[in-house]
Design an enzyme around this catalytic site. Structure first.
Site, mmCIF file in Angstrom:
data_model
loop_
_atom_site.group_PDB
_atom_site.id
_atom_site.type_symbol
_atom_site.label_atom_id
_atom_site.label_comp_id
_atom_site.label_asym_id
_atom_site.label_seq_id
_atom_site.Cartn_x
_atom_site.Cartn_y
_atom_site.Cartn_z
ATOM 1 N N HIS A 115 -0.992 48.956 -24.560
ATOM 2 C CA HIS A 115 -0.747 49.223 -23.142
ATOM 3 C C HIS A 115 0.758 49.231 -22.862
ATOM 4 C CE1 HIS A 115 -4.757 47.265 -23.362
ATOM 5 N NE2 HIS A 115 -5.073 48.218 -22.502
ATOM 6 N N ASP A 127 -3.303 45.191 -30.164
ATOM 7 C CA ASP A 127 -4.510 45.832 -29.654
ATOM 8 C C ASP A 127 -4.572 47.319 -29.969
ATOM 9 O OD1 ASP A 127 -2.338 46.096 -27.979
ATOM 10 O OD2 ASP A 127 -3.392 45.525 -26.148
ATOM 11 N N HIS A 147 3.465 42.862 -18.955
ATOM 12 C CA HIS A 147 3.077 43.504 -17.688
ATOM 13 C C HIS A 147 3.691 42.817 -16.469
ATOM 14 C CE1 HIS A 147 0.334 46.232 -19.614
ATOM 15 N NE2 HIS A 147 -0.437 45.275 -20.082
ATOM 16 N N ASP A 162 2.601 47.309 -28.141
ATOM 17 C CA ASP A 162 1.283 47.029 -27.573
ATOM 18 C C ASP A 162 0.590 48.346 -27.209
ATOM 19 O OD1 ASP A 162 -0.046 44.351 -26.129
ATOM 20 O OD2 ASP A 162 -0.629 46.234 -25.152
#
Length: 345
Positions: free
Chosen positions: A198, A285, A160, A196
Protein backbone atom coordinates in the site's frame (compact mmCIF):
# COMPACT_ATOMS: atom_id res chain seq x y z
CA UNK A 1 22.01 -7.55 11.94
CA UNK A 2 20.78 -6.07 15.21
CA UNK A 3 17.03 -5.90 15.81
CA UNK A 4 15.32 -3.43 18.12
CA UNK A 5 12.11 -4.72 19.70
CA UNK A 6 9.85 -3.89 22.62
CA UNK A 7 7.10 -6.14 24.01
CA UNK A 8 5.10 -2.96 24.57
CA UNK A 9 3.96 -3.22 20.94
CA UNK A 10 1.38 -5.73 22.24
CA UNK A 11 -0.38 -3.01 24.21
CA UNK A 12 -2.06 -2.15 20.92
CA UNK A 13 -4.19 -5.27 20.61
CA UNK A 14 -7.31 -4.49 18.56
CA UNK A 15 -9.88 -7.24 18.40
CA UNK A 16 -11.95 -6.03 15.46
CA UNK A 17 -11.68 -3.84 12.39
CA UNK A 18 -14.22 -2.56 9.91
CA UNK A 19 -13.67 -4.26 6.54
CA UNK A 20 -15.93 -4.92 3.56
CA UNK A 21 -18.93 -3.58 5.44
CA UNK A 22 -18.54 -5.78 8.52
CA UNK A 23 -16.74 -5.88 11.83
CA UNK A 24 -14.20 -8.68 11.39
CA UNK A 25 -11.22 -9.99 13.34
CA UNK A 26 -8.31 -7.53 13.22
CA UNK A 27 -5.40 -8.53 10.99
CA UNK A 28 -2.92 -5.98 12.41
CA UNK A 29 -2.32 -7.75 15.73
CA UNK A 30 0.53 -8.54 18.13
CA UNK A 31 1.15 -11.99 16.65
CA UNK A 32 2.71 -10.30 13.61
CA UNK A 33 5.71 -9.01 15.55
CA UNK A 34 6.06 -12.16 17.61
CA UNK A 35 6.25 -14.37 14.52
CA UNK A 36 8.99 -12.19 13.05
CA UNK A 37 10.88 -12.18 16.34
CA UNK A 38 10.68 -15.97 16.57
CA UNK A 39 12.14 -16.35 13.08
CA UNK A 40 14.98 -13.94 13.89
CA UNK A 41 15.80 -16.06 16.92
CA UNK A 42 15.46 -19.31 14.99
CA UNK A 43 18.01 -18.37 12.32
CA UNK A 44 20.30 -16.37 14.61
CA UNK A 45 20.11 -13.19 12.57
CA UNK A 46 21.63 -11.14 15.37
CA UNK A 47 20.95 -9.62 18.75
CA UNK A 48 17.48 -8.45 19.77
CA UNK A 49 17.71 -5.32 21.88
CA UNK A 50 15.32 -3.09 23.78
CA UNK A 51 14.88 0.44 22.46
CA UNK A 52 16.39 3.35 24.32
CA UNK A 53 14.11 6.18 25.36
CA UNK A 54 14.16 9.32 23.23
CA UNK A 55 12.60 12.67 23.94
CA UNK A 56 9.72 14.00 21.88
CA UNK A 57 11.71 16.48 19.80
CA UNK A 58 12.05 14.35 16.66
CA UNK A 59 8.47 13.12 16.88
CA UNK A 60 7.38 16.74 17.09
CA UNK A 61 9.21 17.44 13.81
CA UNK A 62 6.89 14.93 12.15
CA UNK A 63 3.57 15.26 13.98
CA UNK A 64 1.65 18.34 15.08
CA UNK A 65 1.42 19.14 18.78
CA UNK A 66 -2.37 18.97 18.86
CA UNK A 67 -2.41 15.56 17.15
CA UNK A 68 0.10 14.13 19.63
CA UNK A 69 -1.95 15.55 22.49
CA UNK A 70 -5.05 13.91 21.03
CA UNK A 71 -3.40 10.49 20.78
CA UNK A 72 -1.85 10.59 24.22
CA UNK A 73 -5.01 11.73 25.96
CA UNK A 74 -7.55 9.93 23.84
CA UNK A 75 -8.34 6.94 26.03
CA UNK A 76 -8.93 9.05 29.12
CA UNK A 77 -11.27 11.28 27.12
CA UNK A 78 -13.00 8.23 25.65
CA UNK A 79 -13.62 6.76 29.09
CA UNK A 80 -14.76 10.13 30.40
CA UNK A 81 -17.43 10.11 27.69
CA UNK A 82 -18.71 6.81 29.05
CA UNK A 83 -17.10 4.60 26.38
CA UNK A 84 -14.96 1.52 26.97
CA UNK A 85 -15.01 -0.36 23.64
CA UNK A 86 -12.51 0.07 20.81
CA UNK A 87 -12.99 3.41 19.11
CA UNK A 88 -13.91 3.88 15.46
CA UNK A 89 -14.61 7.25 13.81
CA UNK A 90 -17.72 7.67 11.68
CA UNK A 91 -17.74 11.27 10.41
CA UNK A 92 -15.00 13.24 8.61
CA UNK A 93 -14.52 16.86 7.45
CA UNK A 94 -14.59 16.08 3.73
CA UNK A 95 -14.49 18.90 1.13
CA UNK A 96 -17.54 21.04 1.66
CA UNK A 97 -17.26 20.79 5.45
CA UNK A 98 -14.92 22.82 7.64
CA UNK A 99 -11.68 21.52 9.16
CA UNK A 100 -10.77 24.72 10.92
CA UNK A 101 -10.30 23.30 14.41
CA UNK A 102 -10.88 20.09 16.32
CA UNK A 103 -14.38 19.75 17.78
CA UNK A 104 -14.86 19.47 21.55
CA UNK A 105 -16.85 16.21 21.31
CA UNK A 106 -14.79 13.04 21.24
CA UNK A 107 -16.61 11.68 18.17
CA UNK A 108 -15.82 14.85 16.26
CA UNK A 109 -12.17 14.68 17.29
CA UNK A 110 -11.96 11.05 16.13
CA UNK A 111 -13.05 12.10 12.66
CA UNK A 112 -10.89 15.22 12.67
CA UNK A 113 -7.71 13.25 13.36
CA UNK A 114 -8.35 10.21 11.14
CA UNK A 115 -8.94 9.29 7.51
CA UNK A 116 -10.52 5.84 7.69
CA UNK A 117 -12.83 3.73 9.85
CA UNK A 118 -10.67 0.61 9.84
CA UNK A 119 -8.07 1.57 12.45
CA UNK A 120 -9.40 1.10 15.98
CA UNK A 121 -7.97 3.09 18.85
CA UNK A 122 -7.54 1.02 22.01
CA UNK A 123 -6.46 1.60 25.58
CA UNK A 124 -2.84 0.77 24.77
CA UNK A 125 -2.52 2.36 21.32
CA UNK A 126 -0.56 5.41 22.43
CA UNK A 127 1.89 3.43 24.57
CA UNK A 128 2.59 0.97 21.73
CA UNK A 129 2.94 3.67 19.09
CA UNK A 130 5.19 5.82 21.27
CA UNK A 131 7.48 2.87 22.00
CA UNK A 132 7.48 2.14 18.27
CA UNK A 133 8.93 5.59 17.66
CA UNK A 134 11.67 4.85 20.20
CA UNK A 135 12.30 1.58 18.40
CA UNK A 136 12.74 3.34 15.05
CA UNK A 137 15.02 6.00 16.53
CA UNK A 138 17.12 3.33 18.24
CA UNK A 139 17.84 1.73 14.87
CA UNK A 140 19.00 5.13 13.65
CA UNK A 141 21.32 5.33 16.66
CA UNK A 142 22.80 1.91 15.82
CA UNK A 143 23.34 2.73 12.16
CA UNK A 144 24.70 6.19 12.87
CA UNK A 145 27.21 4.62 15.26
CA UNK A 146 28.67 2.54 12.44
CA UNK A 147 26.52 -0.53 11.72
CA UNK A 148 25.61 -0.87 8.06
CA UNK A 149 21.97 -1.67 8.91
CA UNK A 150 19.55 -2.35 11.76
CA UNK A 151 15.93 -3.49 11.94
CA UNK A 152 13.13 -1.83 13.90
CA UNK A 153 10.58 -4.54 14.70
CA UNK A 154 7.84 -2.14 15.65
CA UNK A 155 4.10 -2.17 15.47
CA UNK A 156 1.61 -0.70 14.93
CA UNK A 157 3.01 0.28 11.52
CA UNK A 158 3.39 3.91 10.57
CA UNK A 159 3.55 4.90 6.90
CA UNK A 160 -0.14 5.86 6.53
CA UNK A 161 0.02 8.33 9.45
CA UNK A 162 0.48 11.95 8.39
CA UNK A 163 1.43 14.93 10.52
CA UNK A 164 -2.05 15.28 11.99
CA UNK A 165 -4.12 12.19 11.23
CA UNK A 166 -4.03 8.43 11.60
CA UNK A 167 -5.39 5.57 9.50
CA UNK A 168 -4.42 2.38 7.74
CA UNK A 169 -3.51 0.84 11.13
CA UNK A 170 -0.91 3.62 11.59
CA UNK A 171 -0.67 6.27 14.34
CA UNK A 172 2.91 7.58 14.44
CA UNK A 173 4.98 7.57 11.26
CA UNK A 174 8.03 5.59 12.32
CA UNK A 175 9.81 5.87 8.95
CA UNK A 176 9.42 9.65 8.89
CA UNK A 177 10.63 9.86 12.48
CA UNK A 178 13.66 7.73 11.55
CA UNK A 179 14.43 10.04 8.63
CA UNK A 180 14.34 13.01 10.99
CA UNK A 181 16.67 11.08 13.26
CA UNK A 182 19.26 10.73 10.50
CA UNK A 183 18.95 14.43 9.65
CA UNK A 184 19.41 15.36 13.30
CA UNK A 185 22.61 13.32 13.36
CA UNK A 186 24.07 15.33 10.51
CA UNK A 187 22.85 13.79 7.25
CA UNK A 188 22.04 16.50 4.73
CA UNK A 189 19.76 14.26 2.69
CA UNK A 190 17.91 11.03 3.47
CA UNK A 191 16.00 8.67 1.20
CA UNK A 192 12.92 6.72 2.24
CA UNK A 193 12.07 3.68 0.13
CA UNK A 194 8.61 2.27 0.79
CA UNK A 195 8.16 -1.31 -0.45
CA UNK A 196 4.82 -1.94 1.25
CA UNK A 197 1.96 -3.11 -0.97
CA UNK A 198 0.00 0.00 0.00
CA UNK A 199 1.16 3.53 -0.74
CA UNK A 200 2.73 5.41 2.17
CA UNK A 201 0.41 8.37 1.90
CA UNK A 202 1.36 9.71 5.32
CA UNK A 203 5.08 9.74 4.53
CA UNK A 204 4.46 11.48 1.22
CA UNK A 205 2.29 14.13 2.85
CA UNK A 206 4.90 14.83 5.54
CA UNK A 207 7.79 15.38 3.12
CA UNK A 208 6.20 16.40 -0.17
CA UNK A 209 7.35 20.03 0.07
CA UNK A 210 10.88 19.30 1.32
CA UNK A 211 14.13 18.76 -0.56
CA UNK A 212 16.08 17.06 2.23
CA UNK A 213 14.09 13.80 2.07
CA UNK A 214 13.56 11.80 -1.11
CA UNK A 215 10.48 9.59 -0.88
CA UNK A 216 10.20 6.68 -3.32
CA UNK A 217 7.28 4.27 -3.15
CA UNK A 218 6.43 1.03 -4.98
CA UNK A 219 2.82 0.07 -4.36
CA UNK A 220 -0.46 -1.12 -5.80
CA UNK A 221 -2.12 1.39 -8.11
CA UNK A 222 -4.32 3.59 -5.89
CA UNK A 223 -7.00 3.55 -8.58
CA UNK A 224 -7.58 -0.04 -7.45
CA UNK A 225 -6.31 -0.19 -3.88
CA UNK A 226 -6.17 1.58 -0.51
CA UNK A 227 -5.47 4.42 0.20
CA UNK A 228 -7.08 5.38 -3.15
CA UNK A 229 -6.59 9.15 -2.89
CA UNK A 230 -2.79 9.45 -3.02
CA UNK A 231 0.07 7.57 -4.66
CA UNK A 232 -0.28 8.41 -8.34
CA UNK A 233 2.76 8.82 -10.60
CA UNK A 234 2.06 12.51 -11.28
CA UNK A 235 2.61 13.41 -7.61
CA UNK A 236 6.22 14.56 -7.75
CA UNK A 237 6.42 16.98 -4.82
CA UNK A 238 5.58 20.62 -4.32
CA UNK A 239 7.64 23.81 -3.94
CA UNK A 240 11.16 22.99 -2.71
CA UNK A 241 10.18 19.31 -2.78
CA UNK A 242 9.44 19.20 -6.50
CA UNK A 243 11.12 16.10 -7.89
CA UNK A 244 11.68 14.60 -4.44
CA UNK A 245 8.55 12.45 -4.46
CA UNK A 246 8.57 9.38 -6.71
CA UNK A 247 5.54 7.12 -6.92
CA UNK A 248 5.68 3.85 -8.87
CA UNK A 249 2.15 2.43 -8.87
CA UNK A 250 1.97 -1.19 -10.04
CA UNK A 251 -0.86 -3.30 -11.40
CA UNK A 252 -2.83 -5.75 -9.29
CA UNK A 253 -1.19 -9.16 -9.67
CA UNK A 254 2.35 -7.79 -10.08
CA UNK A 255 4.96 -10.57 -9.90
CA UNK A 256 8.68 -10.47 -9.11
CA UNK A 257 9.96 -9.72 -12.64
CA UNK A 258 7.76 -6.62 -12.91
CA UNK A 259 8.35 -5.66 -9.29
CA UNK A 260 12.12 -6.03 -9.55
CA UNK A 261 12.21 -3.78 -12.62
CA UNK A 262 10.46 -1.06 -10.65
CA UNK A 263 12.71 -1.63 -7.64
CA UNK A 264 15.80 -1.33 -9.83
CA UNK A 265 14.52 1.99 -11.18
CA UNK A 266 13.78 3.17 -7.63
CA UNK A 267 17.32 2.37 -6.54
CA UNK A 268 18.73 4.30 -9.49
CA UNK A 269 16.82 7.36 -8.28
CA UNK A 270 18.07 6.86 -4.73
CA UNK A 271 21.71 6.42 -5.72
CA UNK A 272 21.53 9.58 -7.86
CA UNK A 273 19.90 11.64 -5.11
CA UNK A 274 22.94 12.21 -2.93
CA UNK A 275 21.22 10.61 0.06
CA UNK A 276 23.55 9.75 2.92
CA UNK A 277 21.21 7.30 4.64
CA UNK A 278 18.30 5.08 3.65
CA UNK A 279 15.10 4.30 5.55
CA UNK A 280 13.24 1.27 4.21
CA UNK A 281 9.54 1.08 5.02
CA UNK A 282 9.59 -2.72 5.05
CA UNK A 283 6.08 -3.81 4.19
CA UNK A 284 5.89 -7.52 3.44
CA UNK A 285 2.31 -7.61 2.20
CA UNK A 286 3.50 -7.94 -1.40
CA UNK A 287 3.56 -11.69 -0.66
CA UNK A 288 1.33 -13.89 -2.84
CA UNK A 289 -0.70 -15.23 0.11
CA UNK A 290 -1.18 -12.02 2.05
CA UNK A 291 -4.85 -11.89 3.08
CA UNK A 292 -5.47 -8.22 2.24
CA UNK A 293 -3.13 -7.66 -0.72
CA UNK A 294 -2.93 -8.68 -4.37
CA UNK A 295 0.68 -8.94 -5.54
CA UNK A 296 2.31 -12.32 -6.15
CA UNK A 297 5.83 -12.22 -4.70
CA UNK A 298 7.10 -15.53 -3.34
CA UNK A 299 9.23 -16.12 -0.24
CA UNK A 300 12.44 -16.50 -2.26
CA UNK A 301 11.75 -13.18 -3.96
CA UNK A 302 12.29 -11.41 -0.66
CA UNK A 303 15.87 -12.73 -0.68
CA UNK A 304 16.38 -11.07 -4.04
CA UNK A 305 14.84 -7.90 -2.67
CA UNK A 306 17.32 -7.83 0.20
CA UNK A 307 20.25 -8.19 -2.18
CA UNK A 308 18.96 -5.40 -4.38
CA UNK A 309 18.49 -3.09 -1.40
CA UNK A 310 22.08 -3.69 -0.34
CA UNK A 311 23.08 -2.36 -3.76
CA UNK A 312 22.03 1.14 -2.70
CA UNK A 313 25.29 1.21 -0.74
CA UNK A 314 23.83 3.30 2.08
CA UNK A 315 23.56 3.00 5.86
CA UNK A 316 20.06 1.57 6.22
CA UNK A 317 17.35 1.53 8.87
CA UNK A 318 14.66 -1.07 8.17
CA UNK A 319 11.31 -0.13 9.70
CA UNK A 320 8.57 -2.76 9.94
CA UNK A 321 5.35 -1.79 8.16
CA UNK A 322 2.64 -4.14 6.82
CA UNK A 323 2.49 -7.85 6.12
CA UNK A 324 -0.40 -9.96 7.34
CA UNK A 325 0.17 -13.52 6.10
CA UNK A 326 1.33 -14.60 9.53
CA UNK A 327 2.41 -18.14 8.59
CA UNK A 328 5.13 -16.82 6.25
CA UNK A 329 5.67 -13.34 7.65
CA UNK A 330 8.77 -14.19 9.67
CA UNK A 331 10.34 -16.13 6.81
CA UNK A 332 9.79 -13.31 4.34
CA UNK A 333 11.08 -10.63 6.71
CA UNK A 334 14.25 -12.51 7.62
CA UNK A 335 14.84 -13.37 3.96
CA UNK A 336 15.11 -9.65 3.20
CA UNK A 337 17.33 -8.87 6.17
CA UNK A 338 19.67 -11.85 5.97
CA UNK A 339 20.31 -11.52 2.24
CA UNK A 340 20.79 -7.76 2.60
CA UNK A 341 23.43 -8.43 5.24
CA UNK A 342 25.15 -11.10 3.17
CA UNK A 343 25.20 -8.93 0.05
CA UNK A 344 26.37 -5.86 1.98
CA UNK A 345 29.39 -7.80 3.27
Amino acid sequence: MRTVYSPDHARHDPQKELSDGALVDAVEKPARAEIVKARIEEVGLGSIEAPTAHDDALIARVHSADYLQFLEGFWADWRAAGRDAEAFPFVWPVPGLRRHKAPRHIDGRLGYYSFDAGSPLTEGTWDAARKGADTALSTVDIVSAGDRAAFALCRPPGHHAASDFYGGYCFLNNAAIAAEGFLAKGAERVAILDVDYHHGNGTQAIFEDRADVLFVSLHADPADEFPYFLGYADETGTGPGEGCNVNMPLAIGTDWPAYSDALAAALVRIRASGAEALVVSLGLDTFENDPISRFTLKSDDFRKMGRMLAGAGLPTAFIMEGGYAVAELGINCVNVLSDFEEAAG
